[in-house]
Design an enzyme around this catalytic site. Structure first.
Site, PDB file in Angstrom:
ATOM      1  N   HIS A  20      -6.293   1.318   0.029  1.00 12.39           N
ATOM      2  CA  HIS A  20      -5.281   2.177   0.645  1.00 12.39           C
ATOM      3  C   HIS A  20      -4.096   1.327   1.109  1.00 12.39           C
ATOM      4  O   HIS A  20      -4.252   0.183   1.514  1.00 12.39           O
ATOM      5  CB  HIS A  20      -5.871   2.948   1.827  1.00 12.39           C
ATOM      6  N   GLU A  89      -1.065   6.826  -5.127  1.00 19.94           N
ATOM      7  CA  GLU A  89      -0.356   7.062  -3.875  1.00 19.94           C
ATOM      8  C   GLU A  89       0.871   6.162  -3.802  1.00 19.94           C
ATOM      9  O   GLU A  89       0.777   5.015  -3.344  1.00 19.94           O
ATOM     10  CB  GLU A  89      -1.255   6.729  -2.678  1.00 19.94           C
ATOM     11  N   GLY A  95       3.709   9.870   4.105  1.00 19.84           N
ATOM     12  CA  GLY A  95       4.241  10.197   5.419  1.00 19.84           C
ATOM     13  C   GLY A  95       5.736  10.457   5.496  1.00 19.84           C
ATOM     14  O   GLY A  95       6.272  10.694   6.568  1.00 19.84           O
ATOM     15  N   SER A 132       2.385  12.476   1.003  1.00 15.26           N
ATOM     16  CA  SER A 132       3.130  13.608   1.565  1.00 15.26           C
ATOM     17  C   SER A 132       2.703  14.952   0.987  1.00 15.26           C
ATOM     18  O   SER A 132       3.510  15.871   0.872  1.00 15.26           O
ATOM     19  CB  SER A 132       4.640  13.402   1.398  1.00 15.26           C
ATOM     20  N   GLY A 153      -3.590  12.940   3.657  1.00 20.36           N
ATOM     21  CA  GLY A 153      -3.668  12.129   4.870  1.00 20.36           C
ATOM     22  C   GLY A 153      -3.216  12.883   6.095  1.00 20.36           C
ATOM     23  O   GLY A 153      -3.981  13.613   6.715  1.00 20.36           O
ATOM     24  N   GLY A 154      -1.940  12.746   6.430  1.00 25.43           N
ATOM     25  CA  GLY A 154      -1.395  13.313   7.655  1.00 25.43           C
ATOM     26  C   GLY A 154      -1.642  14.799   7.819  1.00 25.43           C
ATOM     27  O   GLY A 154      -1.968  15.270   8.915  1.00 25.43           O
TER      28      GLY A 154
END
Length: 171
Positions: A20, A89, A95, A132, A153-154
């Protein structure tokens, strides 16, 4: 990212994320990633191997060179294995709310698939997209046939956002 694969297995985990961008930014090298993949396979863990270029490399048109290096060095001396999945990614997307254009995603994921076939004999590798991914763009992203799934993720940190993504993915 710093827990021994044997400890992870003993906790009952079945999957690990390796490579990652956050760990790479903290100094995780391709050599260390390769070592982690080998040890995780030895402990019968399923691996989500993350790869992706940063903004500087993207601007210099080095995306494919970076992806090749990460894949070839990350999988060095590892035979094709059904327990390794891949996540594209782009670091510059994570993000930021900015995702690659559809053609760029198709091209990069197709490149990853061709490289895996040529170098490692992966016929139909599972390739996810992360960067994102949110409830606003998931319906557009899911239309891209080259993408097998998503690494979120976020947006997974707020239940209502994550549930909305799941609903929109399967509608």
């Amino acid at each position: 990212g710093s827990i021994n694969s044997k400890m992870v297995k003993n906790l009952g985990c079945k999957y690990v994320i390796i490579g990652h961008s956050e760990n790479r930014n903290e100094g995780e090298t391709n050599f260390l990633i390769n070592t982690k993949i080998k040890k995780s396979l030895k402990n019968n863990l399923k691996i989500l191997f993350c790869i992706g270029e940063n903004l500087k490399d993207k601007k210099k048109k080095k995306t494919k060179k970076i992806l090749t290096k990460q894949i070839v060095l990350g999988l060095k001396k590892i035979r094709k294995n059904k327990n390794i999945f891949f996540a594209y990614e782009p670091v510059w997307s994570i993000g930021t709310g900015i995702i690659p254009k559809t053609n760029e995603l198709k091209d990069n994921i197709s490149f990853i698939r061709r490289l895996l076939l040529k170098k490692f004999k992966y016929v139909n590798p599972i390739v996810l997209y992360g960067g994102s991914v949110n409830q606003k763009n998931i319906q557009e992203l899911k239309k891209i046939n080259q993408i097998d799934g998503f690494l979120i993720g976020g947006s997974s940190q707020k239940a209502y956002k994550f549930i909305d993504i799941i609903k929109k993915t399967f509608i």
